[in-house]
Design a protein around this motif. Structure first.
Motif, PDB file in Angstrom:
ATOM      1  N   ASN A  35       0.807  -1.214   0.000  1.00  0.00           N
ATOM      2  CA  ASN A  35       0.000   0.000   0.000  1.00  0.00           C
ATOM      3  C   ASN A  35       0.847   1.274   0.000  1.00  0.00           C
ATOM      4  OD1 ASN A  35       0.950  -0.491   2.595  1.00  0.00           O
ATOM      5  ND2 ASN A  35      -0.801   0.466   3.603  1.00  0.00           N
ATOM      6  N   VAL A  36       2.165   1.137  -0.212  1.00  0.00           N
ATOM      7  CA  VAL A  36       3.073   2.282  -0.241  1.00  0.00           C
ATOM      8  C   VAL A  36       3.404   2.619  -1.687  1.00  0.00           C
ATOM      9  CG1 VAL A  36       5.371   3.118   0.395  1.00  0.00           C
ATOM     10  CG2 VAL A  36       4.049   1.747   2.018  1.00  0.00           C
ATOM     11  N   ALA A  37       3.232   3.875  -2.054  1.00  0.00           N
ATOM     12  CA  ALA A  37       3.443   4.305  -3.438  1.00  0.00           C
ATOM     13  C   ALA A  37       4.911   4.653  -3.683  1.00  0.00           C
ATOM     14  CB  ALA A  37       2.553   5.502  -3.748  1.00  0.00           C
ATOM     15  N   ARG A  38       5.782   3.671  -3.442  1.00  0.00           N
ATOM     16  CA  ARG A  38       7.204   3.837  -3.716  1.00  0.00           C
ATOM     17  C   ARG A  38       7.702   2.575  -4.400  1.00  0.00           C
ATOM     18  NH1 ARG A  38      10.070   5.745   1.801  1.00  0.00           N
ATOM     19  NH2 ARG A  38      11.901   5.776   0.422  1.00  0.00           N
ATOM     20  N   ASN A  39       8.719   2.727  -5.222  1.00  0.00           N
ATOM     21  CA  ASN A  39       9.250   1.596  -5.982  1.00  0.00           C
ATOM     22  C   ASN A  39      10.712   1.386  -5.611  1.00  0.00           C
ATOM     23  OD1 ASN A  39      10.743   0.442  -8.493  1.00  0.00           O
ATOM     24  ND2 ASN A  39       8.594  -0.064  -8.844  1.00  0.00           N
ATOM     25  N   GLU A  43      14.166   3.569  -6.723  1.00  0.00           N
ATOM     26  CA  GLU A  43      14.949   4.271  -5.711  1.00  0.00           C
ATOM     27  C   GLU A  43      16.395   3.781  -5.699  1.00  0.00           C
ATOM     28  OE1 GLU A  43      13.232   4.889  -1.912  1.00  0.00           O
ATOM     29  OE2 GLU A  43      11.250   5.392  -2.733  1.00  0.00           O
ATOM     30  N   PHE A  44      16.582   2.481  -5.951  1.00  0.00           N
ATOM     31  CA  PHE A  44      17.940   1.948  -6.051  1.00  0.00           C
ATOM     32  C   PHE A  44      18.680   2.590  -7.218  1.00  0.00           C
ATOM     33  CE2 PHE A  44      20.647  -1.125  -8.321  1.00  0.00           C
ATOM     34  CZ  PHE A  44      21.654  -1.293  -7.385  1.00  0.00           C
ATOM     35  N   LEU A  45      18.002   2.721  -8.342  1.00  0.00           N
ATOM     36  CA  LEU A  45      18.638   3.297  -9.521  1.00  0.00           C
ATOM     37  C   LEU A  45      18.979   4.771  -9.323  1.00  0.00           C
ATOM     38  CD1 LEU A  45      16.467   1.634 -12.325  1.00  0.00           C
ATOM     39  CD2 LEU A  45      18.827   1.062 -11.684  1.00  0.00           C
ATOM     40  N   ASP A  97      18.856  -1.408   3.620  1.00  0.00           N
ATOM     41  CA  ASP A  97      17.635  -0.953   2.958  1.00  0.00           C
ATOM     42  C   ASP A  97      17.486   0.553   3.141  1.00  0.00           C
ATOM     43  OD1 ASP A  97      15.771  -0.443   5.316  1.00  0.00           O
ATOM     44  OD2 ASP A  97      16.121  -2.577   5.643  1.00  0.00           O
ATOM     45  N   THR A  98      16.587   1.142   2.388  1.00  0.00           N
ATOM     46  CA  THR A  98      16.430   2.598   2.413  1.00  0.00           C
ATOM     47  C   THR A  98      15.536   3.068   3.553  1.00  0.00           C
ATOM     48  OG1 THR A  98      14.564   2.533   0.855  1.00  0.00           O
ATOM     49  CG2 THR A  98      16.765   2.771  -0.078  1.00  0.00           C
ATOM     50  N   HIS A  99      14.893   2.136   4.274  1.00  0.00           N
ATOM     51  CA  HIS A  99      14.088   2.520   5.434  1.00  0.00           C
ATOM     52  C   HIS A  99      14.981   2.866   6.614  1.00  0.00           C
ATOM     53  CE1 HIS A  99      10.324   0.865   3.688  1.00  0.00           C
ATOM     54  NE2 HIS A  99      11.106  -0.082   3.204  1.00  0.00           N
ATOM     55  N   SER A 100      16.052   2.190   6.781  1.00  0.00           N
ATOM     56  CA  SER A 100      17.029   2.168   7.874  1.00  0.00           C
ATOM     57  C   SER A 100      17.185   0.731   8.327  1.00  0.00           C
ATOM     58  CB  SER A 100      16.630   3.040   9.074  1.00  0.00           C
ATOM     59  OG  SER A 100      16.689   4.414   8.792  1.00  0.00           O
ATOM     60  N   VAL A 101      16.155   0.213   9.024  1.00  0.00           N
ATOM     61  CA  VAL A 101      16.107  -1.204   9.412  1.00  0.00           C
ATOM     62  C   VAL A 101      14.674  -1.670   9.194  1.00  0.00           C
ATOM     63  CG1 VAL A 101      16.356  -2.885  11.269  1.00  0.00           C
ATOM     64  CG2 VAL A 101      17.923  -0.935  11.165  1.00  0.00           C
ATOM     65  N   PHE A 102      14.468  -2.450   8.158  1.00  0.00           N
ATOM     66  CA  PHE A 102      13.114  -2.917   7.854  1.00  0.00           C
ATOM     67  C   PHE A 102      13.160  -4.257   7.131  1.00  0.00           C
ATOM     68  CE2 PHE A 102       9.163  -2.871   5.235  1.00  0.00           C
ATOM     69  CZ  PHE A 102       8.247  -2.826   6.272  1.00  0.00           C
ATOM     70  N   SER A 103      13.621  -4.256   5.894  1.00  0.00           N
ATOM     71  CA  SER A 103      13.637  -5.492   5.103  1.00  0.00           C
ATOM     72  C   SER A 103      15.005  -6.157   5.056  1.00  0.00           C
ATOM     73  CB  SER A 103      13.149  -5.215   3.676  1.00  0.00           C
ATOM     74  OG  SER A 103      13.840  -4.115   3.097  1.00  0.00           O
TER      75      SER A 103
END
Length: 308
Positions: A35-39, A43-45, A97-103
């Motif tokens: 449900n998050v509108a991010r890809n 973002e990696f690219l 990951d780009t969250h900090s600590v998540f996945s």
């Protein structure tokens, strides 16, 4: 297969590691809720740690009867992914990951489950890397040669399936020493059944005889002028968070390995955060319910407890 590396590394430790002769593979394991509108790929690219490759946890996964994503891959799927990413059995795999600590902890769980002990997570992820002024890369990712990675042994004892969870849910962990202690990493409101699930038409609530331990209780926020990032709590505070949920006596038995523990969440992703937090405390007998709440609640026969 490989010697054990620290579970957590700081960005500066990783930057130093990049300058050593040790073969290192840095993998961006970012994943976003549906449900998050991010890809994550986009973002990696656009921004990443120099030399990083993208590890798509939904792509490196086994098919599931209910169509669930990012389930644990089989040996062949895992080894093929490693070869594509240039990872060798001797590589020090560094995940972020780009969250900090998540996945990223889920990705670490995958590598360790396949015996690749020379693997670590960047504590604080890309946000901390940027905050500490370390270089980032914005141009096209560098092409890397494929490697050879023989399909490794998978430790199936670390994964719980639906039937195992159902049978265990019939046992009261407070009176039955054979019961595994199930820790649910979802937000407490979802566990209670008071807040809806982010996945449409999926009931909230919880597995009978499970405990609520939201994954963010193992994390702390670090403020910066540009925002904030999260890292794992110090060991003493991790232990206090576990004590508050299961009690000091059970916590001690979990850490000693006397009582097995199983981590669960919405879809098996942030269950990895609890797994890593428990591992930092020295716990050994830790399993993960791979399909987690999504698989459990999708089945009409599942008993769902609501205590709101």
């Amino acid at each position: 297969m490989s010697s054990a590396a620290p579970l957590l590394l700081s960005p500066k430790e990783v930057n130093l590691l990049k300058q050593s002769p040790t073969p290192i593979s840095i993998l961006d394991a970012t994943w976003f809720m549906p449900n998050v509108a991010r890809n994550a790929t986009d973002e990696f690219l656009s921004k990443r740690i120099p030399g990083a490759q993208f590890l798509d946890l939904d792509d490196v996964a086994s098919p599931h009867e209910l169509g669930l994503k990012h389930m644990m891959p089989d040996q062949k799927k895992f080894s093929q992914a490693c070869e594509r990413l240039g990872v060798t059995p001797s590589s020090h795999v560094v995940l972020y990951d780009t969250h900090s600590v998540f996945s990223s902890p889920r990705a670490l769980f995958m590598f360790r489950s396949f015996g690749h002990q020379n693997s670590s997570v960047i504590n604080g992820g890309l946000p901390r890397w940027v905050h500490e002024g370390l270089p980032i890369e914005r141009n096209s990712p560098s092409m890397i040669p494929s490697s050879h990675y023989e399909p490794p042994h998978f430790d199936a004892r670390l994964i719980r399936d639906y039937q195992q969870i159902v049978e265990n849910s019939k046992l009261d962990p407070q009176t039955n020493p054979d019961a595994e202690i199930v820790l649910d990493a979802r937000a407490h409101g979802r566990y209670l059944g008071a807040v809806p699930e982010p996945r449409p038409e999926l009931s909230s609530g919880h597995i009978p005889n499970s405990f609520s331990l939201p994954f963010n209780l193992f994390l702390q926020k670090q403020g910066t002028p540009d925002g904030e990032y999260t890292t794992f709590l110090p060991e003493q505070e991790l232990r206090a968070a576990l004590d508050n949920v299961v009690g000091a006596q059970y916590a001690e038995k979990i850490i000693s390995g006397e009582r097995p523990v199983v981590t669960s969440c919405g879809s098996g992703m942030t269950a990895g955060v609890l797994w890593l937090g428990l591992s930092l405390l020295g716990a050994k007998n830790i399993g993960l319910y791979d399909e987690s709440w999504t698989g459990y609640a999708m089945r009409p026969s599942s008993k769902i407890v609501k205590t709101a």
